[in-house]
Design a protein around this motif. Structure first.
Motif, PDB file in Angstrom:
ATOM      1  N   GLY A 211       0.816  -1.216   0.000  1.00 13.14           N
ATOM      2  CA  GLY A 211       0.000   0.000   0.000  1.00 13.14           C
ATOM      3  C   GLY A 211       0.844   1.257   0.000  1.00 13.14           C
ATOM      4  N   GLN A 212       1.918   1.270   0.793  1.00 13.57           N
ATOM      5  CA  GLN A 212       2.785   2.443   0.841  1.00 13.57           C
ATOM      6  C   GLN A 212       3.500   2.662  -0.489  1.00 13.57           C
ATOM      7  N   THR A 213       3.874   1.553  -1.150  1.00 16.45           N
ATOM      8  CA  THR A 213       4.519   1.667  -2.462  1.00 16.45           C
ATOM      9  C   THR A 213       3.563   2.261  -3.491  1.00 16.45           C
ATOM     10  N   LEU A 214       2.312   1.800  -3.475  1.00 19.67           N
ATOM     11  CA  LEU A 214       1.310   2.340  -4.398  1.00 19.67           C
ATOM     12  C   LEU A 214       1.092   3.829  -4.150  1.00 19.67           C
ATOM     13  N   GLU A 215       1.029   4.199  -2.881  1.00 19.05           N
ATOM     14  CA  GLU A 215       0.767   5.605  -2.541  1.00 19.05           C
ATOM     15  C   GLU A 215       1.875   6.513  -3.064  1.00 19.05           C
ATOM     16  N   ARG A 216       3.125   6.045  -3.024  1.00 17.18           N
ATOM     17  CA  ARG A 216       4.237   6.847  -3.515  1.00 17.18           C
ATOM     18  C   ARG A 216       4.269   6.916  -5.042  1.00 17.18           C
ATOM     19  N   SER A 217       3.747   5.875  -5.709  1.00 15.94           N
ATOM     20  CA  SER A 217       3.940   5.743  -7.156  1.00 15.94           C
ATOM     21  C   SER A 217       2.758   6.220  -7.986  1.00 15.94           C
ATOM     22  N   PHE A 218       1.547   6.220  -7.423  1.00 20.32           N
ATOM     23  CA  PHE A 218       0.353   6.489  -8.229  1.00 20.32           C
ATOM     24  C   PHE A 218      -0.579   7.448  -7.505  1.00 20.32           C
ATOM     25  N   SER A 219      -1.276   8.269  -8.285  1.00 24.46           N
ATOM     26  CA  SER A 219      -2.285   9.150  -7.697  1.00 24.46           C
ATOM     27  C   SER A 219      -3.524   8.359  -7.301  1.00 24.46           C
ATOM     28  N   GLN A 220      -3.811   7.267  -8.023  1.00 25.68           N
ATOM     29  CA  GLN A 220      -4.941   6.385  -7.722  1.00 25.68           C
ATOM     30  C   GLN A 220      -4.460   4.943  -7.868  1.00 25.68           C
ATOM     31  N   ALA A 221      -4.983   4.047  -7.030  1.00 32.88           N
ATOM     32  CA  ALA A 221      -4.605   2.630  -7.110  1.00 32.88           C
ATOM     33  C   ALA A 221      -5.774   1.807  -6.598  1.00 32.88           C
ATOM     34  N   ILE A 222      -5.491   0.677  -5.965  1.00 34.29           N
ATOM     35  CA  ILE A 222      -6.522  -0.111  -5.295  1.00 34.29           C
ATOM     36  C   ILE A 222      -6.103  -0.260  -3.841  1.00 34.29           C
ATOM     37  N   TYR A 223      -6.927   0.243  -2.935  1.00 36.02           N
ATOM     38  CA  TYR A 223      -6.644   0.168  -1.504  1.00 36.02           C
ATOM     39  C   TYR A 223      -7.773  -0.591  -0.792  1.00 36.02           C
ATOM     40  N   ARG A 224      -7.430  -1.152   0.347  1.00 34.71           N
ATOM     41  CA  ARG A 224      -8.420  -1.793   1.217  1.00 34.71           C
ATOM     42  C   ARG A 224      -8.690  -0.830   2.363  1.00 34.71           C
ATOM     43  N   CYS A 225      -9.918  -0.386   2.493  1.00 31.05           N
ATOM     44  CA  CYS A 225     -10.271   0.670   3.440  1.00 31.05           C
ATOM     45  C   CYS A 225     -11.356   0.192   4.402  1.00 31.05           C
ATOM     46  N   HIS A 226     -11.407   0.839   5.546  1.00 31.16           N
ATOM     47  CA  HIS A 226     -12.400   0.483   6.560  1.00 31.16           C
ATOM     48  C   HIS A 226     -12.696   1.714   7.397  1.00 31.16           C
ATOM     49  N   ASP A 227     -13.924   2.211   7.292  1.00 28.02           N
ATOM     50  CA  ASP A 227     -14.306   3.424   8.010  1.00 28.02           C
ATOM     51  C   ASP A 227     -14.602   3.129   9.476  1.00 28.02           C
ATOM     52  N   ALA A 228     -14.453   4.155  10.292  1.00 29.63           N
ATOM     53  CA  ALA A 228     -14.764   4.042  11.716  1.00 29.63           C
ATOM     54  C   ALA A 228     -16.265   3.831  11.916  1.00 29.63           C
ATOM     55  N   PRO A 229     -16.662   3.213  13.031  1.00 30.07           N
ATOM     56  CA  PRO A 229     -18.093   3.019  13.297  1.00 30.07           C
ATOM     57  C   PRO A 229     -18.821   4.344  13.464  1.00 30.07           C
ATOM     58  N   ASP A 230     -20.120   4.323  13.220  1.00 32.10           N
ATOM     59  CA  ASP A 230     -20.940   5.509  13.459  1.00 32.10           C
ATOM     60  C   ASP A 230     -20.976   5.820  14.949  1.00 32.10           C
ATOM     61  N   ARG A 231     -21.203   7.087  15.259  1.00 37.37           N
ATOM     62  CA  ARG A 231     -21.282   7.483  16.668  1.00 37.37           C
ATOM     63  C   ARG A 231     -22.430   6.780  17.381  1.00 37.37           C
ATOM     64  N   ASP A 232     -23.544   6.551  16.670  1.00 35.27           N
ATOM     65  CA  ASP A 232     -24.666   5.838  17.295  1.00 35.27           C
ATOM     66  C   ASP A 232     -24.258   4.428  17.705  1.00 35.27           C
ATOM     67  N   ALA A 233     -23.473   3.750  16.852  1.00 39.68           N
ATOM     68  CA  ALA A 233     -23.017   2.406  17.178  1.00 39.68           C
ATOM     69  C   ALA A 233     -22.077   2.423  18.381  1.00 39.68           C
ATOM     70  N   ILE A 234     -21.198   3.424  18.438  1.00 39.19           N
ATOM     71  CA  ILE A 234     -20.280   3.543  19.575  1.00 39.19           C
ATOM     72  C   ILE A 234     -21.056   3.830  20.857  1.00 39.19           C
ATOM     73  N   ASN A 235     -22.063   4.722  20.775  1.00 36.93           N
ATOM     74  CA  ASN A 235     -22.870   5.029  21.962  1.00 36.93           C
ATOM     75  C   ASN A 235     -23.595   3.794  22.466  1.00 36.93           C
ATOM     76  N   MET A 236     -24.096   2.969  21.540  1.00 36.24           N
ATOM     77  CA  MET A 236     -24.758   1.728  21.948  1.00 36.24           C
ATOM     78  C   MET A 236     -23.775   0.795  22.642  1.00 36.24           C
ATOM     79  N   LEU A 237     -22.550   0.688  22.096  1.00 37.12           N
ATOM     80  CA  LEU A 237     -21.540  -0.143  22.740  1.00 37.12           C
ATOM     81  C   LEU A 237     -21.235   0.360  24.151  1.00 37.12           C
ATOM     82  N   ARG A 238     -21.124   1.678  24.294  1.00 37.25           N
ATOM     83  CA  ARG A 238     -20.817   2.227  25.617  1.00 37.25           C
ATOM     84  C   ARG A 238     -21.930   1.920  26.619  1.00 37.25           C
TER      85      ARG A 238
END
Length: 493
Positions: A211-238
């Motif tokens: 991933g770091q190599t792609l980031e240095r070499s290309f403006s766009q590539a293929i990355y594996r991403c994962h967004d943080a949970p919603d605040r509502d989900a975190i509040n429910m966990l708490r």
């Protein structure tokens, strides 16, 4: 590069037939030399030909119980591309310099020829790592020394990930055996094997370097991403963790390390850990592929991609091609992937991955239902693993099987759903059913068409727990959702 004399080994499950990764590690005075060799599928599958079009359409291999629908023809996946022992194979190798503390100081990618020195399985490697002085592993001294170095460096990688905010979950694994007709014969749970953790850490490290190599070499590539949970989900966990006396720190959206600390506190207090882990997992968003880099919340990486499985995942094949373009200083104009094409590939492969997961989950549910038909009328102990308005989900202790107890079969009184605290409470008796509760159940029946399993709650003596009044009040299941979905679906990284 000729790396055929390097004692690489593959380490996989005993039923694996396609080997797309091999590893080798050597410990020196300044740290470790770690090589992760990945099958060079791009050498055989040319971009935009008929074979590539078919692989792109499938997006990934589908691993159904007892059956595989491969992304590539088996001549490639199980033979020409597979890193079979004793056979010279083409590979793209990530060569890393790692400090004694598990920090990657330097790395490079090289095209190479390798020859695997052995096809090892998780069980035998794990036994060897537990007793390295024994004769449990019939391999050369070089291979045995490499395995010892791999264990050391993988433990350091894990420590580094924890410090960087990675979410740590400790689920046990299920060993499932099938008969000749493809039906489940037996199931047993076991802790995760050491060798499986070892390979996972090596693959994660190689993916980060890619991933770091792609980031240095290309403006766009293929990355594996994962967004943080919603605040509502975190509040429910708490809210739910707070019911057990456990605090989740870390601000409005805590990182994975904060969630891991909360789970560790629960474990130390002998609070049922598995139910809380499932709840954390279900609060997570779905990981996805993207042409633009965004962090991977669950793993705690700012840059991450999939590089290590090009035999079974099309995004990995694209990443290999991009890495090769970066290695080729004489690349021709137009050899890069265009940004619109990368976006289409990322979106399409995110969809095929979800489709494969649904197929695997539904097939396994159906097989588990067929397996449990022989136990209709039998009693088991289990743990509440999910709560919904219409009942409680219970996972059996003896098998990795989940069934549902309708609210009318939970006990005396009329049970109402408390969504905020994820509990079912009985008005008349004050009894509350919550995640992690243990109870005895009887297998009442199996809905064969969709593999759903119905339980009835019973006392330790085997008597039915629900009174006639509560059954009369709640016996109609017309309002029960047909899908019997919980508050949040299962998520994977």
């Amino acid at each position: 590069m000729d790396l055929t004399q390097v004692p690489f080994v593959t380490i996989d499950g005993k039923d694996a037939r396609d080997f797309d990764d091999a590893v080798y590690c050597r410990q020196g005075p300044d740290g470790f030399d770690l090589d992760v060799a990945i099958a060079d599928v791009s050498r055989w599958v040319e971009r935009d030909n008929a074979l590539d079009d078919a692989a792109r359409e499938r997006g990934n291999s589908v691993y159904l119980p007892g059956h595989v629908v491969p992304m590539l023809p088996e001549l490639l996946s199980n033979d020409l591309c597979s890193l079979n022992p004793g056979e010279v194979r083409f590979a793209l190798v990530c060569r890393m310099k790692v400090t004694h503390q598990g920090k990657i100081d330097d790395y490079e990618f090289v095209e190479a020829r390798i020859q695997s020195a052995g096809r090892l399985i998780y069980e035998e490697v794990s036994e060897f790592l537990e007793q390295p002085d024994s004769v449990l592993l019939d391999e050369s001294l070089a291979v045995r020394e490499s395995l010892m170095a791999l264990e050391t460096v993988s433990n350091q990688f894990l420590s580094q990930r924890r410090g960087a905010g990675s979410l740590q979950l400790e689920f046990s694994e299920t060993d499932t055996s099938f008969d000749d007709d493809g039906r489940i014969e037996s199931m047993a749970s076991r802790p995760r094997l050491k060798a499986a953790r070892l390979i996972e850490e090596c693959m994660l490290a190689a993916n980060v370097c890619a991933g770091q190599t792609l980031e240095r070499s290309f403006s766009q590539a293929i990355y594996r991403c994962h967004d943080a949970p919603d605040r509502d989900a975190i509040n429910m966990l708490r809210e739910i963790f707070g019911m057990f006396g456990v605090t989740i720190d870390g601000g409005r959206v805590p990182n994975g390390e904060s969630l891991s600390r909360a789970l560790a506190s629960a474990k130390q207090a002998e609070i049922p850990l598995s139910a809380l882990q499932v709840l954390v997992l279900r609060s997570m968003k779905q990981a996805f592929y993207s042409p633009s880099r965004t962090p991977h919340y669950g793993l705690g990486f700012s840059t991450y991609t999939h590089f290590t499985s090009p035999i079974r995942r099309y995004p990995d094949l694209v990443v290999h091609r991009l890495l090769k373009i970066g290695l080729d200083k004489s690349k021709t104009p137009g050899s890069d992937y265009g940004e619109p094409d990368l976006a289409v590939i990322a979106d399409h492969c995110s969809g095929t991955e979800r489709r494969a997961e649904i197929a695997e989950r539904e097939m396994m549910a159906w097989l588990k239902g067929q397996f449990m038909r022989q136990y209709v009328g039998n009693m088991f102990s289990g743990t509440v693993s999910g709560i919904a308005e219409f009942g409680a989900f219970v996972t059996l202790d003896d098998f990795s099987v989940e069934g549902m107890i309708h609210v009318s079969e939970l006990g005396r009184g009329y049970f109402e759903f408390d969504e905020r605290h994820m509990t079912l409470a009985a008005h008349r008796t004050g009894e509350r059913v919550r995640l992690g509760d243990t109870m005895r159940v009887r297998v009442a029946g199996v809905q064969s068409e969709d593999g759903k399993i119905d339980f009835i709650r019973v006392s330790d003596e085997g008597d039915r727990a629900a009174s006639s009044r509560s059954r009369k009040r709640n016996s109609s299941r017309q309002n029960q959702p047909r899908s019997r979905r919980r508050l949040a679906p299962r998520r994977r990284h």
